[in-house]
Design an enzyme around this catalytic site. Structure first.
Site, short mmCIF file in Angstrom:
data_model
loop_
_atom_site.label_atom_id
_atom_site.label_comp_id
_atom_site.label_asym_id
_atom_site.label_seq_id
_atom_site.Cartn_x
_atom_site.Cartn_y
_atom_site.Cartn_z
CB CYS A 158 -1.05 0.10 1.26
SG CYS A 158 -0.25 -0.38 2.95
CD GLN A 186 4.06 2.54 5.57
OE1 GLN A 186 5.13 2.65 4.81
NE2 GLN A 186 3.18 1.67 5.58
N GLY A 190 -2.97 0.57 8.52
CA GLY A 190 -2.09 -0.35 7.67
C GLY A 190 -1.53 -1.60 8.43
CE LYS A 215 5.83 -6.34 2.78
NZ LYS A 215 4.77 -6.09 3.64
CG HIS A 253 -0.14 4.70 3.92
ND1 HIS A 253 -0.44 4.14 5.37
CD2 HIS A 253 0.36 3.24 3.54
CE1 HIS A 253 -0.38 3.32 5.65
NE2 HIS A 253 -0.25 2.45 4.56
#
Length: 365
Positions: A158, A186, A190, A215, A253
């Site tokens: 995300c 974030q 999440g 990521k 985010h």
């Protein structure tokens, strides 16, 4: 569309699964006819399985609340009940990978929100505005496994949604990016539910989220890569350095982005040219008029103090990347602030958009 496609949701009782259920209510193309979760929920009516832990803030859809929850570990139970499934499974990566493959082997395509198959080289990791053509790898995936109708497609992490579209828009306009420094702020949603303790989050920022920096730095290279010889070959650039933090925001985010163009000084775009590229960006989901596609996938705000999560996260129904504060950078070329809705674009609604793209391209026929 005269007849809706029957779909299932795996992990239907979890936070992301619940959001799938709610977002699919009255969807013009899809209808939820099958819900599956852990063995402890199996056999209960959906409304019983989520009693006292329905998190979405409005009533459970009438056409789902009385469905019987099935055991997600048994792919046979879904055969004949749905054309494809959304995967919001919450278990170990190896278990998810094996289970998603079991559904595909039974002829049931899997549109996944899970991370288990993001690095499988013949599984497309889709942001439809960017790498819609990665669906071309699906035929090679099916051939590789001997699957007939089944396949797996996934969405990325995300946090990437905050900066990937503005980056891609610039590259498509002829302004390739060489290096990026990104810091993500974030939202607590999440982390799932119950997620991070309120005692840890109130009056606090947590400067570490396990696995997020890896990521953020690597998944973008697969998304910007190309399909070659039945697999996705990663792009070499941009090089990304990230710091990922958890902040006391419920949804949305935010990222601060510093980027350097791979261009000689006299070829680099002005701030006005960059904003013009972003505001005029459109792609395949908009051309196909997919139901969940935002009319304006990138929205730039002129106010000096925007974007802000509680004011801007629901722009274009939570599917736009909202940008602001573009300015010159003393180290790289430019810097800006970006925002995306992590539980809509970054999770369930992003997965639904992936399914809409696959449907429009004939993959559920």
């Amino acid at each position: 569309m005269s007849e809706k496609i029957n779909v299932g949701v795996l992990g239907a009782t979890g936070m992301v699964g619940q959001r799938y259920i709610k977002l699919l209510e009255n969807h013009p193309w899809f209808k939820v006819t099958y819900v599956a979760a852990s063995p402890r929920s199996a056999g209960k009516l959906y409304k019983q399985a989520v009693e006292n832990r329905w998190l979405i803030g409005s009533d459970i859809p009438d056409d789902v609340k009385d469905l019987t929850v099935q055991d997600a570990n048994n792919a046979d139970l879904a055969v004949g009940k749905c054309r494809f499934v959304f995967s919001a499974l919450e278990m170990g990566k190896d278990e998810i990978k094996a289970l998603e493959a079991a559904y595909a082997q039974k002829g049931i395509p899997v549109v996944s929100n899970a991370s288990a198959n993001r690095w499988t080289e013949d599984v497309p990791m889709l942001i439809p505005e960017i790498n819609w053509n990665h669906i071309d790898v699906i035929e090679a995936q099916k051939k590789h496994h001997g699957w007939d109708k089944g396949f797996i497609a996934v969405k990325p992490n995300c946090s990437l949604q905050t900066y990937m579209m503005p980056l891609y828009a610039l590259q498509q306009a002829g302004y390739p990016v060489k290096r990026i420094i990104v810091t993500t702020l974030q939202a607590v949603s999440g982390a799932g539910y119950p997620g991070v303790s309120s005692f840890d989050m109130i009056d606090n920022i947590v400067p570490y989220i396990g696995g997020e920096e890896e990521k953020t730095e690597k998944e973008c290279l697969k998304i910007l890569g190309s399909v070659k010889d039945g697999k996705i070959e990663n792009a070499a650039f941009p090089v990304v350095s990230s710091t990922c933090t958890r902040v006391p925001v419920i949804d949305g985010h935010t990222a601060t982005v510093n980027l350097e163009f791979d261009l000689p000084e006299d070829k680099k775009p002005s701030l006005e040219e960059i904003i013009n590229v972003w505001r005029n960006f459109s792609s395949v989901p908009q051309e196909l008029d997919l139901p969940s596609a935002p009319k304006h996938p990138i929205v730039y705000r002129e106010e000096i103090n925007r974007p802000q999560p509680n004011r801007d996260r629901d722009t274009e129904k939570g599917m736009a990347c909202v940008l602001g504060r573009l300015r010159k950078c003393n180290v790289f070329d430019v810097k800006f602030v970006a925002l995306s809705h992590n539980t809509k674009r970054g999770a369930a609604l992003g997965g639904i958009l992936n399914a809409e793209l696959l449907k429009a391209k004939g993959f559920f026929n």
